[in-house]
Design a protein around this motif. Sequence first.
Motif, short mmCIF file in Angstrom:
data_model
loop_
_atom_site.label_atom_id
_atom_site.label_comp_id
_atom_site.label_asym_id
_atom_site.label_seq_id
_atom_site.Cartn_x
_atom_site.Cartn_y
_atom_site.Cartn_z
N PHE A 37 37.84 -65.49 58.53
CA PHE A 37 37.24 -66.76 58.95
C PHE A 37 36.36 -67.33 57.85
CE2 PHE A 37 33.54 -68.73 61.38
CZ PHE A 37 34.16 -69.96 61.52
N HIS A 38 35.62 -66.45 57.15
CA HIS A 38 34.78 -66.91 56.04
C HIS A 38 35.63 -67.57 54.96
CE1 HIS A 38 31.02 -64.23 56.88
NE2 HIS A 38 31.61 -64.62 57.99
N THR A 39 36.80 -67.03 54.71
CA THR A 39 37.72 -67.62 53.72
C THR A 39 38.17 -69.00 54.17
OG1 THR A 39 38.49 -65.42 53.08
CG2 THR A 39 39.88 -67.30 52.48
N ASP A 40 38.51 -69.12 55.46
CA ASP A 40 38.93 -70.43 55.99
C ASP A 40 37.77 -71.44 55.93
OD1 ASP A 40 41.41 -69.37 56.55
OD2 ASP A 40 40.94 -68.94 58.66
N ALA A 41 36.57 -70.96 56.20
CA ALA A 41 35.41 -71.86 56.21
C ALA A 41 35.13 -72.44 54.84
CB ALA A 41 34.18 -71.11 56.73
N ALA A 42 35.55 -71.76 53.78
CA ALA A 42 35.31 -72.26 52.43
C ALA A 42 36.03 -73.57 52.17
CB ALA A 42 35.76 -71.21 51.40
N GLU A 43 37.00 -73.92 53.02
CA GLU A 43 37.76 -75.16 52.84
C GLU A 43 37.03 -76.39 53.40
OE1 GLU A 43 41.61 -74.68 54.52
OE2 GLU A 43 42.08 -72.88 53.35
N LEU A 44 35.93 -76.16 54.13
CA LEU A 44 35.20 -77.29 54.70
C LEU A 44 34.63 -78.19 53.60
CD1 LEU A 44 33.28 -75.40 57.52
CD2 LEU A 44 34.97 -77.20 57.88
N GLU A 45 34.64 -79.49 53.85
CA GLU A 45 34.13 -80.45 52.88
C GLU A 45 32.61 -80.54 52.92
OE1 GLU A 45 36.11 -84.22 53.36
OE2 GLU A 45 37.99 -83.23 53.91
N ASN A 46 32.02 -80.37 54.10
CA ASN A 46 30.57 -80.51 54.25
C ASN A 46 29.88 -79.20 53.88
OD1 ASN A 46 27.97 -80.26 55.97
ND2 ASN A 46 28.42 -82.46 56.05
N ASP A 47 29.01 -79.24 52.87
CA ASP A 47 28.37 -78.02 52.36
C ASP A 47 27.53 -77.33 53.43
OD1 ASP A 47 29.48 -78.43 49.88
OD2 ASP A 47 27.72 -79.45 49.06
N THR A 48 26.72 -78.10 54.16
CA THR A 48 25.85 -77.50 55.17
C THR A 48 26.66 -76.87 56.28
OG1 THR A 48 24.23 -79.26 54.70
CG2 THR A 48 23.89 -77.96 56.69
N LEU A 49 27.72 -77.53 56.68
CA LEU A 49 28.58 -77.00 57.73
C LEU A 49 29.25 -75.70 57.27
CD1 LEU A 49 29.81 -77.46 60.55
CD2 LEU A 49 31.62 -78.80 59.43
N ARG A 50 29.66 -75.67 56.00
CA ARG A 50 30.32 -74.49 55.45
C ARG A 50 29.41 -73.26 55.54
NH1 ARG A 50 30.55 -75.75 50.21
NH2 ARG A 50 32.11 -77.36 50.67
N LYS A 51 28.13 -73.45 55.22
CA LYS A 51 27.17 -72.35 55.28
C LYS A 51 26.86 -71.95 56.72
CE LYS A 51 24.95 -74.01 51.03
NZ LYS A 51 23.76 -74.68 50.48
N SER A 52 26.93 -72.91 57.63
CA SER A 52 26.49 -72.67 59.00
C SER A 52 27.53 -71.95 59.83
CB SER A 52 26.14 -74.02 59.65
OG SER A 52 25.66 -73.85 60.95
N VAL A 53 28.81 -72.35 59.71
CA VAL A 53 29.82 -71.81 60.63
C VAL A 53 30.05 -70.32 60.44
CG1 VAL A 53 30.99 -74.02 60.94
CG2 VAL A 53 31.74 -72.47 59.11
N VAL A 54 29.81 -69.80 59.23
CA VAL A 54 30.03 -68.37 59.01
C VAL A 54 29.06 -67.52 59.82
CG1 VAL A 54 31.06 -68.69 56.74
CG2 VAL A 54 28.58 -68.37 56.94
N ASP A 55 27.99 -68.13 60.33
CA ASP A 55 27.06 -67.45 61.22
C ASP A 55 27.32 -67.83 62.68
OD1 ASP A 55 25.64 -65.96 59.34
OD2 ASP A 55 24.34 -67.65 58.85
N GLY A 56 28.48 -68.45 62.94
CA GLY A 56 28.86 -68.77 64.31
C GLY A 56 28.18 -69.99 64.89
N VAL A 57 27.51 -70.78 64.03
CA VAL A 57 26.79 -71.97 64.47
C VAL A 57 27.41 -73.19 63.79
CG1 VAL A 57 24.56 -73.16 64.59
CG2 VAL A 57 24.67 -70.66 64.75
N GLY A 58 27.76 -74.21 64.55
CA GLY A 58 28.38 -75.39 63.97
C GLY A 58 27.73 -76.66 64.46
N PHE A 59 28.14 -77.77 63.86
CA PHE A 59 27.70 -79.08 64.35
C PHE A 59 28.88 -80.05 64.25
CE2 PHE A 59 26.26 -78.71 59.92
CZ PHE A 59 26.81 -79.83 59.32
N HIS A 60 28.82 -81.08 65.09
CA HIS A 60 29.95 -82.02 65.21
C HIS A 60 29.38 -83.41 65.43
CE1 HIS A 60 33.35 -84.14 67.07
NE2 HIS A 60 34.15 -83.15 66.74
N HIS A 61 29.77 -84.35 64.60
CA HIS A 61 29.37 -85.74 64.81
C HIS A 61 30.38 -86.66 64.14
CE1 HIS A 61 27.95 -86.05 60.67
NE2 HIS A 61 27.16 -85.01 60.85
N ALA A 62 30.29 -87.94 64.43
CA ALA A 62 31.30 -88.90 63.97
C ALA A 62 31.29 -89.09 62.46
CB ALA A 62 31.09 -90.25 64.67
#
Length: 794
Positions: free
Chosen positions: A292-317
């Motif tokens: 999952f950490h490898t997949d998360a590296a593909e995220l465009e948003n830097d903050t989101l990339r660091k956050s999801v690997v700890d199981g915490v995400g955010f979503h907005h338009a």
Amino acid sequence: MASRTEYEPGTPVEAVFPSFAEAFPFESFNRMQSAALPAIADRDDNVVVSAPTASGKTALAEAAICRTLDAGGTALFLAPLRALTNEKESEWERFESLGYSVYVVTGERDLDPRRAERADILVMTPEKADSATRKHDSPRYAFITDIDCCVIDEVHLLDSDRRGAVLEVTVSRLRRLCDPRVVALSATMQNVDDVAAWLDAPPESTFEFGDDYRPVPLSATVETYAHGDNAFADKYRRLYRALDLAEPHINEGGQALVFVASRQDTVRAAEKARDELAERDIDIGARGDYDFHTDAAELENDTLRKSVVDGVGFHHAGLSKADKDRVEEWFKQGKIQLLFSTSTLAWGVNLPARCVVIRDTKLHDPLEGEVDISPLDILQMLGRAGRPGYDDAGYAHIVCDGSDADKYRQLLRDGKPIESRLAETLDSHLNAEIALGVVDDIDDVLSWLETTFYYARAQSAPGKYEAGDSLRDRVSATLERLVDGGFVDQSGLNIEPTGLGRLTSQFYLQLNTAESFDALCQRAASNESPPIDESTVLRAVADAAAFDSVSARRDEREAFEAVLGHEGDDLDDGNRKVLAILRAGMDGTTPGELQSDAWVIRRNARRLLAALRAFCERFADPRDANLVRRIEARIEHGVSDDTVGLVAIEGVGTGRAQTLAEAGIDSPAAVRAAGVDGLRKAGLSESVAERIHEQARDLPALDFDWKDIPDRIRHGENTMGEVTIKNAGGGEPAGIRVTVNGVEMTQQTSYLGEATVPVGVFGGDAETLTYEVEVAFPNLPLRPVVDSRTVDVA
């Protein structure tokens, strides 16, 4: 199609819609869907369905669409949010695979009338449908009169402060234009019968499914928190309270969805929550999932990339579509256990969670200041609690100030009746119907009113609404207001729109704003003070009714005083803040303190400027309209008045305009003169340079030919000459003005290919006559083109 009087729960899709089985993401209908299917699939009546969130209403919309397509008709789906129109486009590729075309019509896309006309399924927001129905008699929007079925998703949007009246009048107008079948779907609401009465849905096609139809039972509570010293500290107190409520579910491997007020809040809350979860030593499965950490590296948003690997995400338009899609998929898979979102997620994306917490019950609206989140949004968010097939119960919590607790407990206990919001803007909407020619006399006014939800609701709740004679009195007073304001002409019982009324309707203006714009133009046409200049234009927009509720914080006041000095000292702080955002935006130098609200305010200002430009063109002068158009372009792109003409070139925005200006290329004429080589030297790639050069050649390119204008004339002699303006570029409406020594001699408007204007030369008292011809383009942000001749008087 099958024709039956009732369907058992678990009825296969193929048994009801044999030609459309692949259009549904499941094989059989659930209990709620099966109960409503006879009305949807076997009857032609209008249908109203109220059912709990996540009970399967979308399938009923798709069923209604299938029945329409099977009969060779066209379906319109009205989605409550623009973001959801794009989602439907993706979801309904299932219909595309069956040979039916789906076309999304939104304000952010250029309309393709041919695609819209040929579409089998149209997807629109109420606002775009309102615009289309207002322009239904134009070839571009004629498609809107060919609708056979209109599905209204989340019809309880009728009760929305800003948008409810738009949905109400749009559906009423559409029914008059082409009388489609209407299928209205809603989350649970108290007064479904009022909506049914409005839409003429018979009892056998009106359904009110209670909470026992929720796939997962809901337990909802109101939780309070202790106030801190300031609003910033209170946000974190509410966040910790939200985490307390979510923690037991996360510990059990469940998921929590926390709704916050803004995009920025989703990011900040996620960052803080990561630290807090680590401090509380809460185990998150994603931390050890290295794939999952490898997949998360593909995220465009830097903050989101660091956050999801700890199981915490955010979503907005504001996230890219790819990032939003990944977040949604990971949340469905359980890899993200704690997700922070704005309310947009509650309206469309099917992302239920075991636990839902509403951290913020108030939000900052750039146009309204701090406002309560609407009860509709609150109920919609709470409805996301509970995952069908995974949870035995959903848990939902509202975190609020103690003074608001009883209000929200009552909302949870009793729900909320859907009210009409039409009365709040009755004058504007009645003006629109008159401008469209729907209402021709006083009897028509009352007939129109009887087609509205406002009228239906007034019949069932006369204590809350004006009804009977008092309702007629209200309508008469509204009509009188339109006549007195010059929006409508009345002759006996007959009424018809004026030019002012039509423009007001076309640009969705509040009446007092339209009156202000009209007064400015009338003063300019009469050469009264103040003239239409940059300051008066900006002030007219900043002082518009649309900005009356804008508020200004202390740090913002300091920022806009630095921008404005003493300009607009007599305006309220909120309007002065708007003025500062517009003034700074023209140069691309908005102070940081004003940036959070700047985008929304500028977007609304550009709509008002487009309206003011049309007012100037109609009631004042083309050169005034051109000035407004240049201001509009500068606010959009942040370029100087000297270089604003560059953004008239298709493909040139802020960045390219700046690149060209730095190379000394400051106008379309300079672009043409530079040629492709010159544009490449300025920093453009060859392909871009070729395209920009070609686009510049499509803009007007003027040449002036003065005939029979002498260099010298004797005192007392007179002669006539002329000036011919030739346009070697693209044709365009233009205002042509000839002056002598600053005094206007003649003015005309024409579609400029070529025009000839007479010029009188009179040997009077002046020693020199300076003739100027000025050509202004009201629809293009080009600086007026001026040419001159001088005649000596001997």
